[in-house]
Write a protein that holds these residues in place. Structure first.
Motif, short mmCIF file in Angstrom:
data_model
loop_
_atom_site.label_atom_id
_atom_site.label_comp_id
_atom_site.label_asym_id
_atom_site.label_seq_id
_atom_site.Cartn_x
_atom_site.Cartn_y
_atom_site.Cartn_z
N SER A 61 0.81 -1.21 0.00
CA SER A 61 0.00 0.00 0.00
C SER A 61 0.85 1.27 0.00
N GLY A 105 -3.35 -0.42 -8.09
CA GLY A 105 -3.32 0.66 -7.11
C GLY A 105 -2.14 0.56 -6.20
N PRO A 106 -2.09 1.32 -5.10
CA PRO A 106 -3.03 2.39 -4.77
C PRO A 106 -2.79 3.62 -5.65
N LYS A 154 -8.44 -1.90 -1.41
CA LYS A 154 -7.65 -2.30 -2.57
C LYS A 154 -8.46 -2.14 -3.86
N ASN A 156 -10.59 -0.05 -5.38
CA ASN A 156 -10.60 1.32 -4.87
C ASN A 156 -11.98 1.97 -4.71
N ASN A 190 -4.90 0.32 1.97
CA ASN A 190 -5.06 0.37 0.52
C ASN A 190 -4.63 -0.91 -0.17
N GLN A 206 -7.76 7.13 -2.75
CA GLN A 206 -6.60 6.34 -2.32
C GLN A 206 -5.41 7.25 -2.06
#
Lengths: 292, 292, 439
Positions: free
Chosen positions: A150, A238-239, C202, C204, C262, C414
């Motif tokens: 993350s 992502g993030p 995750k 999002n 996240n 995010q």
């Protein structure tokens, strides 16, 4: 050899392959490249906009981020997977129980579906109950603990170990089959010369399987430029696009945001970039050949 | 069987210098073995988790099951028509595998052993095929198959799987065949063997190691494919395994016990195939070494 | 050259087989056309799982099949993500199935624009007792240019706080009714090493759908949001929207969410809550079935449900939660005559009063006025059902914005929670929406 006969043989042999390939691979690709010139949601009317999609791709910071991440992936695979697999192939090309076990173990991740691999690595990196952070704690390295997936700065790098680990087996078997093509006398001769380990690899074996290494590098480049599943499952890009790849970027544009034309333009771009990279790598290896 | 004795166990040489070297080797092989066990772990995790209930999976993702639910397997088998899916997957995978092997081997033989105009172009044409992100071909291929009335038949999967496996297969095989010495076919020609005979009786057996690599790769590619099967097949009776497995997961709720049990079952054929071919390939090598 | 002939023959035979297979497939398709005595209709859905809702819906199809021997229902279940991809592909080729599970707003609009659907106004008007029983605004997401294309088969309020009362009692924390109380609760739990609010962002959309849509509405009010969507005198760079972003960022900085939020998905988010490591989880009404089925009793029995607390000075109504009406069934434009009749009959079975009742009985909220049989339902579902009688629904961001803008919002959130600046993110969202409206 009868020239006429062999020519007939050549086209009879290649014919079915070319037809099959052209019909099911090449035609759809050209077709999708054609969509790339349209502003089309994938449904209903399409509007011709020339190179508009390409201009937008080049302006989009997400594209450049994805490209950078893809280059990281390519580098990691070419300089990670190929050398590791090569060394392992030399070490493990005999057939006692231990080596047999190791070969199968290393190949096994290839067999598992990416969903399983993604799931396991997510639990390894898990911020609360993950094995990795737990191990670091146990070893007194608590300060090394990171938010592996993350943290926007490191997410893409955290994806590299699973990537390498799951594909080493593929290159291992490719190299193994190439090494078998080397006559037994050469291994014996190397032994008599006292060449072993690294020297044997570089001076004797490597030149003999040069073709295969080249193929592996091309497979590696094309494979990692297309790579999609692992990232899509582990981070969804992502993030905040930190681990976006060209293929996930393409997929999102095509199937999530109703921009089919734009997505097609991205996929054409991916192919052009791949061709460029592979061309360069071919040129580099052939130049080296000339020099030596 | 001297060849296959691992270096670490060899007893030649004594004295402090050698035992130090031996120690180093033992450590080296221990580390490799640990790595092997590490790569095996995901499979063990899959196997163990497939005996769990959902709650057990949630609460202790790494632990052993509280009670071993062997019925996960039978429930998975019954509830998603896994049997039919297994059969379908076998048909399309083996169908495309045989087609790929035959067509690719023949083409590679020609590309590797004959000189003719347009050869470089054809090779380059095939490289492009390895660069295609498959998601962009879904819509064009769908339309194509619709026009050929091929949707909802096994061919809708067999032909694209073959076409997409061809480039990689041809690449590996061509590289391998190029490295085989010319004398082999010259000798055959003197014996009066024709071109087809040369291909079937000389080239196919010689390229067995590379063919087994291609077999494993093509099998994996077709066996695990989700995207093509998702889009080109919409008859429940024709569904392949990855689709059937995905059925256990719904948007907000996944039954992990069943999903992982189904995944475990689906991995078995691949492992069998791998063991079969990998060992075949290694046997081929030792035989070759003896002959050489 | 005997070999040569053999190979030629082999090639010819395989080509022939190929052609035959093609023709065979064709023939089978034509049979489905159904001008004979038996009408066949296809339906694609995502009720593939073993959860109560999916089982209930499949049961309806089976019963329908048994009651109507003259109709053949060819149903195919595909998991949600796969279904969306498949629908996009067949839409491009104009090959829609007769009936299919369809999402409101963005998907409905695109499919209508592409001329793939037919409206169901006539069927609805013929059965006023059906049409008039939907909750207010339930049909909006399926209405394009005054025509109604489907009706929702469930309701998805997206923003509830599920909290573990045992942890609140143990640490002497009051269930928050104001934002200050929420912040105080976060601080206390943080000190006691309990995750205050577990978040799995995750995929999002989670933060946007379950938390931010409601939080923003509390501050900006619904009118402002609807005006901004139209870019009609309001912009995402307006101070109230920046304030909403700031509020969320502050909550994050206070340590409300666990580390690495996240990178974990919704499953792992619920997992941490099930393990009793978290005091609260913010999730939609859809999470309830998972909770009831998989949470250990010590967590489940202590779990209660409430809505996001009020924010002082905000323009929005504090008695609301964001939400959308659930999926409906799309009806292919190509349907006519007896086929259409059969399809509409199945449509009514699934989305009419009986279907809605079956859905409600499988612990899923509906956008339809019917009474819950409380003696049959799980107490937690009764709690949710009762809560919904008092709470009003405001729009979820991703239901009103175009899909490209939604991506920008989701990624922006995010970034925001990972140190991004509210003003910058507001600007990105505004730019995207302005571009989308201009198109």
């Amino acid at each position: 050899m009868n020239a006429l006969r062999s020519r007939r043989f050549i086209w009879m042999g290649l014919g079915p392959t070319l037809i099959l390939y052209a019909l099911f691979v090449f035609v759809p690709v050209i077709w999708s490249a054609y969509y790339g010139f349209f502003n089309w949601s994938g449904i209903g009317e399409a509007k011709y906009i020339g190179l508009g999609n390409y201009a937008e791709i080049l302006r989009d910071p997400v594209f450049w981020r994805a490209l950078k991440n893809n280059v990281i992936f390519v580098a990691a695979s070419v300089f990670g997977q190929v050398p590791i697999a090569l060394v392992l192939a030399v070490l493990l090309h005999k057939s006692n129980m231990l080596q047999r076990f190791l070969r199968s173990a290393i190949f096994l991740p290839m067999v598992l579906s990416t969903v399983v691999i993604g799931m396991i690595w997510q639990y390894i990196y898990h911020p609360q109950i993950g094995i990795l952070n737990f191990l670091l704690d146990a070893l007194g390295l608590g300060s090394w603990k990171l938010e592996w997936l993350s943290d926007r700065g490191i997410a893409i790098y955290s994806l590299i170990p699973p990537l390498i680990w799951s594909y080493v087996g593929l290159y291992l078997i490719i190299f193994m089959s190439a090494l078998q093509n080397i006559p037994g006398e050469i291994h014996d001769a190397a032994k008599i010369d006292g060449a072993s380990g690294g020297r044997k690899l570089v001076s004797i074996l490597l030149p003999m399987i040069k073709n295969t290494v080249q193929v592996a590098v091309i497979l590696c480049i094309s494979g990692s430029l297309k790579s999609f599943d692992l990232v899509y499952i582990m981070t969804k890009g992502g993030p905040a696009h930190a681990s976006e790849l060209l293929a996930t970027y393409m997929y999102n544009s095509t199937f999530t945001t109703y921009r089919y034309g734009f997505g097609s333009a991205i996929s054409t771009t991916i192919m052009l970039i791949s061709l460029l990279l592979i061309g360069t790598s071919q040129w580099l290896t052939s130049r080296k050949k000339d020099a030596s | 069987m001297n060849i296959s004795t691992p270096a670490a166990l060899r007893t030649d040489g004594d004295g402090p210098r050698f035992s130090l070297r031996r120690l180093g080797r033992i450590i080296f092989w221990t580390v490799l073995t640990l790595y092997g066990i590490l790569t095996l772990y995901p499979f063990l995790w899959l196997l163990i988790s497939s005996f769990k209930t959902n709650a057990d999976f949630y609460n202790r993702p790494f632990g052993l099951p509280e009670t071993w639910h062997a019925d996960n397997f039978s429930r998975a088998w019954d509830s998603s028509r896994l049997g039919t899916a297994f059969g379908n997957s076998l048909i399309v995978t083996l169908g495309s595998l045989l087609l790929t092997l035959f067509v690719a081997a023949l083409s590679s033989f020609i590309l590797a052993r004959f000189q003719f105009r347009g050869k470089g172009g054809i090779l380059a044409f095939f490289v492009v095929g390895m660069l295609i992100p498959i998601h962009s071909t879904l819509v064009p291929l769908f339309i194509l198959m619709k026009q050929m009335s091929m949707l909802n038949t096994y061919w809708a999967l067999i032909l694209p799987y073959t076409a997409f496996a061809l480039p990689t297969a041809i690449f590996i095989l061509t590289a391998y065949l190029t490295s085989i010495p010319k004398e082999l076919e010259e000798a055959a020609f003197i014996d009066g063997t024709g071109l087809w005979g040369l291909f079937f009786r000389i080239m196919l057996p010689v390229s067995l190691p590379a063919l087994s690599t291609v077999t494993i790769l093509s099998f994996l590619h077709a066996w695990n494919d989700f995207s093509f099967a998702l889009v080109f097949i919409n008859k429940t009776g024709l569904k392949t395994l990855p689709l059937a497995i995905a059925n256990f997961a719904d948007g907000y709720q996944t039954d992990y016990g069943l999903t992982l049990a189904a995944m475990t079952l689906s991995v078995i054929p691949t492992i069998i195939l791998y063991l079969l071919f990998q060992e075949q390939m290694m046997k081929g090598m030792t035989a070759g070494a003896v002959k050489g | 050259m005997r070999m040569n002939k053999w190979i030629s023959m082999l090639c010819a035979v395989s080509l022939l087989a190929l052609l035959l297979a093609g023709c065979g497939g064709n023939g089978a398709d034509e049979k489905n056309g159904g001008n004979g005595d038996k009408v066949s209709i296809t339906i694609w859905h995502n009720w593939t799982g073993q959860d109560a809702k999916a089982v209930a819906m499949r049961q309806i199809i089976e019963d329908f099949q048994a009651d109507n021997p003259d109709i053949e229902v060819i149903d195919e279940g595909i998991p949600t993500d796969g279904l969306k991809t498949r629908l996009r592909t067949v839409a491009a080729a104009d090959e829609m199935p007769d009936l299919f599970v369809m999402w409101p707003d963005a998907m409905t609009k695109e499919f209508v624009k592409g001329g793939l659907l037919q409206p169901i106004n006539d069927e609805l008007d013929a059965k006023p007792e059906w049409k008039n029983n939907f909750i207010p605004n339930a049909l909006d997401g399926y209405t394009v240019d005054g025509n109604i294309y489907s009706v929702p088969m469930n309701l998805a309020p997206s923003s509830f706080i599920y909290y573990n009362d045992a942890l609140f009692k143990e640490h002497g924390v009051k269930v928050p009714e104001t934002w200050e109380e929420l912040e105080a609760a976060v601080q206390t739990f943080k000190e006691k090493n309990v995750i205050p609010i577990v978040l799995g962002n995750k995929a999002n959309w989670v933060a946007q759908s379950t938390l931010f849509s409601t939080l923003a509405d509390r501050i900006t009010g619904t009118d402002w949001f609807l005006k901004t969507v139209e870019q009609d005198g309001a912009k995402f760079t307006d101070p109230e929207f920046v304030e909403a972003l700031t509020k969320l960022k502050q909550l994050g900085e206070l340590g409300a969410f666990q580390e690495g939020f996240n990178s974990i998905d919704e499953t792992q988010m619920m997992q941490l809550y099930f393990q009793g490591k978290a005091a609260m989880v913010i999730n939609g009404g859809w999470a309830l079935a998972n909770l009831v089925n998989n949470a250990p009793p010590e967590v489940l029995d202590n779990t209660h449900i409430t809505i996001l607390p009020a924010i002082e000075g905000g323009k929005g109504d504090p008695g609301t939660t964001a939400g959308v009406v659930g999926t409906g069934l799309g009806v292919s434009k190509k349907l006519t005559g007896s086929k259409k009749e059969a399809a509409m009959k199945l449509f009514y079975e699934m989305a009419g009063p009986d279907g809605q009742k079956a859905t409600l009985n499988s612990s899923t909220l509906v956008s339809y006025n019917i009474e819950l049989d409380k003696s049959q339902a799980h107490p937690l579902f009764v709690e949710l059902y009762d809560l919904m009688q008092e709470v009003k629904i405001t729009p979820v961001y991703d239901s009103k914005l175009g899909s490209a803008v939604v991506e920008v919002v989701n990624n922006g959130l995010q970034e925001l929670l990972d140190g991004g600046k509210p003003e910058d993110i507001a600007k990105k969202i505004q730019d995207a929406q302005a571009a989308a409206v201009a198109n």
